[in-house]
Scaffold this motif. Structure first.
Motif, PDB file in Angstrom:
ATOM      1  N   ASN A   1     -81.577 -83.060  36.340  1.00  0.00           N
ATOM      2  CA  ASN A   1     -81.863 -82.183  35.271  1.00  0.00           C
ATOM      3  C   ASN A   1     -80.904 -81.999  34.281  1.00  0.00           C
ATOM      4  O   ASN A   1     -80.979 -81.851  32.921  1.00  0.00           O
ATOM      5  CB  ASN A   1     -82.492 -80.888  35.861  1.00  0.00           C
TER       6      ASN A   1
ATOM      7  N   LYS B   1     -82.783 -74.837  33.134  1.00  0.00           N
ATOM      8  CA  LYS B   1     -83.384 -75.165  34.387  1.00  0.00           C
ATOM      9  C   LYS B   1     -82.815 -75.574  35.525  1.00  0.00           C
ATOM     10  O   LYS B   1     -82.959 -75.168  36.697  1.00  0.00           O
ATOM     11  CB  LYS B   1     -84.877 -76.023  34.072  1.00  0.00           C
TER      12      LYS B   1
ATOM     13  N   SER C   1     -88.343 -71.575  48.892  1.00  0.00           N
ATOM     14  CA  SER C   1     -87.804 -72.421  48.066  1.00  0.00           C
ATOM     15  C   SER C   1     -89.009 -73.650  48.145  1.00  0.00           C
ATOM     16  O   SER C   1     -89.083 -74.581  47.166  1.00  0.00           O
ATOM     17  CB  SER C   1     -86.717 -73.260  48.319  1.00  0.00           C
TER      18      SER C   1
ATOM     19  N   PHE D   1     -91.099 -72.490  45.437  1.00  0.00           N
ATOM     20  CA  PHE D   1     -90.204 -72.645  44.135  1.00  0.00           C
ATOM     21  C   PHE D   1     -90.086 -74.192  43.567  1.00  0.00           C
ATOM     22  O   PHE D   1     -90.229 -74.310  42.285  1.00  0.00           O
ATOM     23  CB  PHE D   1     -88.987 -72.147  44.408  1.00  0.00           C
TER      24      PHE D   1
ATOM     25  N   LEU E   1     -92.219 -76.416  43.574  1.00  0.00           N
ATOM     26  CA  LEU E   1     -93.521 -77.026  42.824  1.00  0.00           C
ATOM     27  C   LEU E   1     -93.406 -76.862  41.521  1.00  0.00           C
ATOM     28  O   LEU E   1     -93.963 -77.657  40.883  1.00  0.00           O
ATOM     29  CB  LEU E   1     -94.657 -76.279  43.556  1.00  0.00           C
ATOM     30  N   ALA E   2     -92.692 -75.958  40.835  1.00  0.00           N
ATOM     31  CA  ALA E   2     -92.774 -75.739  39.252  1.00  0.00           C
ATOM     32  C   ALA E   2     -91.891 -76.866  38.742  1.00  0.00           C
ATOM     33  O   ALA E   2     -92.417 -77.476  37.874  1.00  0.00           O
ATOM     34  CB  ALA E   2     -91.928 -74.511  39.079  1.00  0.00           C
ATOM     35  N   PHE E   3     -90.998 -77.579  39.501  1.00  0.00           N
ATOM     36  CA  PHE E   3     -90.295 -78.602  39.105  1.00  0.00           C
ATOM     37  C   PHE E   3     -91.134 -80.004  39.184  1.00  0.00           C
ATOM     38  O   PHE E   3     -90.988 -80.854  38.267  1.00  0.00           O
ATOM     39  CB  PHE E   3     -88.910 -78.930  39.669  1.00  0.00           C
TER      40      PHE E   3
ATOM     41  N   GLY F   1     -94.476 -80.030  38.947  1.00  0.00           N
ATOM     42  CA  GLY F   1     -95.349 -79.809  38.062  1.00  0.00           C
ATOM     43  C   GLY F   1     -94.964 -80.042  36.474  1.00  0.00           C
ATOM     44  O   GLY F   1     -95.621 -80.855  35.777  1.00  0.00           O
ATOM     45  N   GLU F   2     -93.401 -79.902  36.370  1.00  0.00           N
ATOM     46  CA  GLU F   2     -92.959 -80.402  34.962  1.00  0.00           C
ATOM     47  C   GLU F   2     -92.849 -81.897  35.050  1.00  0.00           C
ATOM     48  O   GLU F   2     -93.002 -82.614  34.155  1.00  0.00           O
ATOM     49  CB  GLU F   2     -91.659 -79.544  34.907  1.00  0.00           C
TER      50      GLU F   2
ATOM     51  N   THR G   1     -88.479 -84.147  44.065  1.00  0.00           N
ATOM     52  CA  THR G   1     -89.120 -82.993  44.492  1.00  0.00           C
ATOM     53  C   THR G   1     -90.012 -83.138  45.762  1.00  0.00           C
ATOM     54  O   THR G   1     -90.025 -82.461  46.590  1.00  0.00           O
ATOM     55  CB  THR G   1     -89.918 -82.291  43.458  1.00  0.00           C
TER      56      THR G   1
END
Length: 119
Positions: A21, A41, A63, A66, A68-70, A72-73, A96
């Motif tokens: 990232n 991020k 986590s 948590f 899962l947002a990454f 999704g991105e 991920t």
């Protein structure tokens, strides 16, 4: 022994995700030339790192959701971006996924066997 493998899988994939990232948003394929604020991020990924390094089950538990947002991105940018940014998004999806599976297996192998009542 198995739990140790999953612990290291979570550590390595989380650190690799932080580095991915940072590189993505600062140098390799930022949204804007010269870098973007989206690099922050990566700082969010530092939140679970101390607990993961220490093997705290509670950190592993929260986590897991948590991350899962990454994921999704990564899916959204893998679908909508092109070129290097798209490849980095697929890398984010892979990291991920490795993290998520490592966390689940760490928790699963760390639990004592449940006593099964005789039927």
């Amino acid at each position: 022994m198995k739990q140790s493998w999953f612990h290291w899988g979570a550590i390595v994939s989380l650190i690799a995700l932080i580095l991915l990232n940072l590189g993505w948003e600062l140098w390799w394929a930022p949204l804007r030339s010269g870098g973007s604020w989206l690099v922050l991020k990566a700082a969010l990924l530092l939140l679970p790192l101390p607990g993961i390094l220490k093997g705290r089950v509670y950190t592993y538990q929260w986590s897991c959701m948590f991350i899962l947002a990454f994921f999704g991105e990564g899916v959204m940018r893998g679908w909508s971006d092109s070129g290097l940014s798209q490849q980095l998004a697929w890398g984010e999806i892979a990291l991920t996924t490795i993290y998520f599976v490592s966390v689940l297996m760490f928790i699963r192998t760390g639990r004592p066997a449940a006593a099964h009542p005789a039927h």
